[in-house]
Scaffold this motif. Structure first.
Motif, PDB file in Angstrom:
ATOM      1  N   GLY A 231      12.380  -2.980 -14.899  1.00 24.13           N
ATOM      2  CA  GLY A 231      10.967  -2.509 -12.985  1.00 24.13           C
ATOM      3  C   GLY A 231      11.442  -1.990 -12.485  1.00 24.13           C
ATOM      4  O   GLY A 231      12.501  -1.661 -12.490  1.00 24.13           O
ATOM      5  N   ALA A 232      11.006  -1.917 -11.291  1.00 24.71           N
ATOM      6  CA  ALA A 232      11.738  -1.134 -10.274  1.00 24.71           C
ATOM      7  C   ALA A 232      13.025  -2.250  -9.306  1.00 24.71           C
ATOM      8  O   ALA A 232      13.358  -1.976  -8.888  1.00 24.71           O
ATOM      9  N   SER A 233      12.004  -3.719  -9.342  1.00 27.14           N
ATOM     10  CA  SER A 233      12.719  -4.482  -8.886  1.00 27.14           C
ATOM     11  C   SER A 233      13.830  -4.045  -9.469  1.00 27.14           C
ATOM     12  O   SER A 233      14.800  -4.890  -8.519  1.00 27.14           O
TER      13      SER A 233
ATOM     14  N   TRP B 155       7.503  -4.389   0.124  1.00 23.94           N
ATOM     15  CA  TRP B 155       8.452  -3.396  -1.413  1.00 23.94           C
ATOM     16  C   TRP B 155       9.945  -3.326  -0.303  1.00 23.94           C
ATOM     17  O   TRP B 155      11.038  -3.076  -0.869  1.00 23.94           O
TER      18      TRP B 155
ATOM     19  N   THR C 164       2.638  -0.240  -1.908  1.00 20.00           N
ATOM     20  CA  THR C 164       1.240  -0.631  -2.741  1.00 20.00           C
ATOM     21  C   THR C 164       0.512  -2.376  -2.034  1.00 20.00           C
ATOM     22  O   THR C 164      -0.264  -2.284  -2.093  1.00 20.00           O
TER      23      THR C 164
ATOM     24  N   ASP D 238      11.612   4.826  -3.839  1.00 18.45           N
ATOM     25  CA  ASP D 238      10.924   3.871  -4.869  1.00 18.45           C
ATOM     26  C   ASP D 238       8.856   4.390  -4.448  1.00 18.45           C
ATOM     27  O   ASP D 238       8.562   4.427  -3.563  1.00 18.45           O
TER      28      ASP D 238
ATOM     29  N   SER E 260       7.180   3.653  -7.067  1.00 19.33           N
ATOM     30  CA  SER E 260       6.843   3.208  -8.447  1.00 19.33           C
ATOM     31  C   SER E 260       4.759   3.336  -8.032  1.00 19.33           C
ATOM     32  O   SER E 260       4.141   3.378  -9.451  1.00 19.33           O
TER      33      SER E 260
ATOM     34  N   GLN F  26       4.137   0.611 -14.391  1.00 16.48           N
ATOM     35  CA  GLN F  26       2.568   0.438 -14.821  1.00 16.48           C
ATOM     36  C   GLN F  26       1.323   0.391 -13.639  1.00 16.48           C
ATOM     37  O   GLN F  26       0.037   0.140 -13.639  1.00 16.48           O
ATOM     38  N   LYS F  27       2.077   1.176 -12.552  1.00 17.48           N
ATOM     39  CA  LYS F  27       0.753   1.365 -12.114  1.00 17.48           C
ATOM     40  C   LYS F  27       0.641   3.154 -12.084  1.00 17.48           C
ATOM     41  O   LYS F  27      -0.647   2.813 -12.089  1.00 17.48           O
TER      42      LYS F  27
HETATM   43  C1  LIG Z   1       5.202  -2.893  -8.373  1.00 20.95           C
HETATM   44  C2  LIG Z   1       6.306  -2.347  -7.457  1.00 20.95           C
HETATM   45  C3  LIG Z   1       7.897  -2.656  -7.325  1.00 20.95           C
HETATM   46  C4  LIG Z   1       7.637  -3.848  -8.411  1.00 20.95           C
HETATM   47  O1  LIG Z   1       8.102  -2.916 -10.046  1.00 20.95           O
HETATM   48  P1  LIG Z   1       8.245  -4.013 -10.965  1.00 20.95           P
HETATM   49  O2  LIG Z   1       8.287  -3.077 -11.734  1.00 20.95           O
HETATM   50  O3  LIG Z   1       7.542  -5.298 -11.577  1.00 20.95           O
HETATM   51  O4  LIG Z   1       9.650  -4.598 -10.551  1.00 20.95           O
HETATM   52  C5  LIG Z   1       8.778  -1.920  -6.304  1.00 20.95           C
HETATM   53  N1  LIG Z   1       7.954  -0.883  -5.366  1.00 20.95           N
HETATM   54  C6  LIG Z   1       6.876  -0.967  -5.396  1.00 20.95           C
HETATM   55  C7  LIG Z   1       6.513   0.653  -4.396  1.00 20.95           C
HETATM   56  C8  LIG Z   1       5.883  -1.820  -6.504  1.00 20.95           C
HETATM   57  O5  LIG Z   1       4.574  -0.987  -6.039  1.00 20.95           O
END
Ligand SMILES: *Cc1c(COP(=O)(O)O)cnc(C)c1O
Length: 360
Positions: A75-77, A102, A152, A172, A174, A195-196
């Motif tokens: 994940g982004a995390s 975030w 987000t 980031d 995401s 997943q977004k």
């Molecule tokens: C959802 C999100 C994350 C976290 O993403 P994971 O894949 O759940 O780790 C990080 N940054 C932003 C901007 C997000 O929207």
């Protein structure tokens, strides 16, 4: 079959056409007698799928040849840690913009690896805007500059690209990747959880300039070194094969829709419908500064919060779901990523007007 309109922030709506094709190919992919889920990642079929997925992403985003595209997990995390581990490169500190939940998480994680200089923060006004670049206190010696172009949770988006000179810019993306064309060459590194706006959860896309690869902290695990994945075409270990395949179908769908310029036009239309509705009455409100109103995540409030439950219940009865705001901010939030059709946003706006008429 009747589909509902799903305004979830993530995992989020996927294009219906993509799901239909995936269903059609689920058991027997293109006559090969097995599912993509069952394929060896070293086999010709799967290697072809992943190569095509990367090629289509490169085409969509016009990614220059001297950038690597990586398909990772975690994940982004996980990128909140991988970025400092790989990009600090012995330097004393990194610059971070703080625009919300975030950003805060990215900053907290980076502090485990080095010093963080917060160049500007919008915490003073409850993260309802993004500080303009004239307010940023950039350090010319910083290892990189990190920002979150779309928060987000707060629904705060930055539509301009920061100017950071020779210091690599890290984003980031995401929740707004692929929502409009961007100039990738302005960035050192872009990352996004899938997943977004890309595909199912479990895939993380990293786009990184080649010269930034290969200087990872020596103590970092092999899996956290971009070089490991860059040298092995994201196949050092088993990649999230099925998620990458679905992402590939989404990329093909985006190309068929006219690419990112067409997406941007549609996203402007969709967000416009919703913000016009919010602005047209005192019954609803938007907490976000006009110039930073996200096209992807639209938080809004009802003037009378005691009506929230009734609003959500009525929405659900009309097939409009996942509109409850993030637990940290309350109110409502409509996430309207690429795969949300204009009709879905129109249905929400129609409902909002109707709800106001009966309760306002
Ligand atoms: C959802 C999100 C994350 C976290 O993403 P994971 O894949 O759940 O780790 C990080 N940054 C932003 C901007 C997000 O929207």
């Amino acid at each position: 079959m009747q589909r509902i309109y799903n305004f979830s922030a993530g995992p989020a709506v996927l294009p219906r056409d993509v799901l239909v094709q995936a269903a059609d190919e689920l058991v027997n992919w293109q006559g090969c007698g097995m599912s993509v889920m069952e394929m060896s990642h070293r086999g010709k079929e799967y290697m072809g799928i992943q190569a095509q997925t990367e090629a289509d992403l490169r085409e969509l985003m016009a990614i220059p040849a001297h950038y690597k595209v990586l398909f990772l997990q975690g994940g982004a995390s996980s990128q909140f840690a991988m970025v400092p581990m790989n990009l600090l490169r012995g330097r004393a500190s990194a610059d971070y913009l703080n625009t919300g939940e975030w950003s805060k998480k990215a900053i907290k994680e980076a502090k485990r690896f080095g010093n963080v200089n917060v160049v500007a923060s919008s915490e003073d006004r409850n993260f309802s805007y993004a500080p303009g670049q004239d307010a940023w206190r950039l350090d010319p010696k910083a290892a990189y500059v990190h920002y979150t172009p779309n928060e987000t949770i707060g629904g705060v988006e930055i539509f301009w690209t920061p100017e950071t000179g020779n210091v690599p810019l890290v984003a980031d993306m995401s929740s707004n990747i692929l929502s409009r064309p961007i100039d990738v060459s302005r960035y050192g590194l872009i990352y996004a959880g899938a997943q977004k706006n890309i595909g199912p959860a479990g895939v993380t896309v990293v786009i990184v300039r080649e010269d930034l690869i290969g200087q990872c902290m020596p103590a970092a695990p092999v899996m956290f070194d971009y070089k490991t994945h860059a040298d092995n075409d994201s196949m050092y270990n088993t990649p999230p094969t099925y998620g990458i395949y679905i992402a590939g179908l989404v990329f093909r769908w985006l190309k068929a829709k006219g690419g990112l310029s067409a997406m941007e036009r549609q996203n402007i239309t969709k967000a416009g419908l919703l913000y016009d509705c919010l602005d047209s009455t005192g019954f609803y409100g938007s907490p976000v500064a006009r110039e930073n109103r996200s096209r992807m995540n639209v938080p809004f409030t009802l003037h009378d919060a005691t009506l929230d439950e009734a609003f959500l219940k009525g929405a659900k009865e009309r097939g409009l779901v996942q509109l409850k705001g993030h637990r940290s901010v309350g109110g409502m939030r409509a996430s309207i990523y690429n795969a949300m059709p204009v009709e879905g946003v129109q249905a929400l706006v129609d409902y909002m007007k109707e709800f106001e008429k009966t309760k306002g």
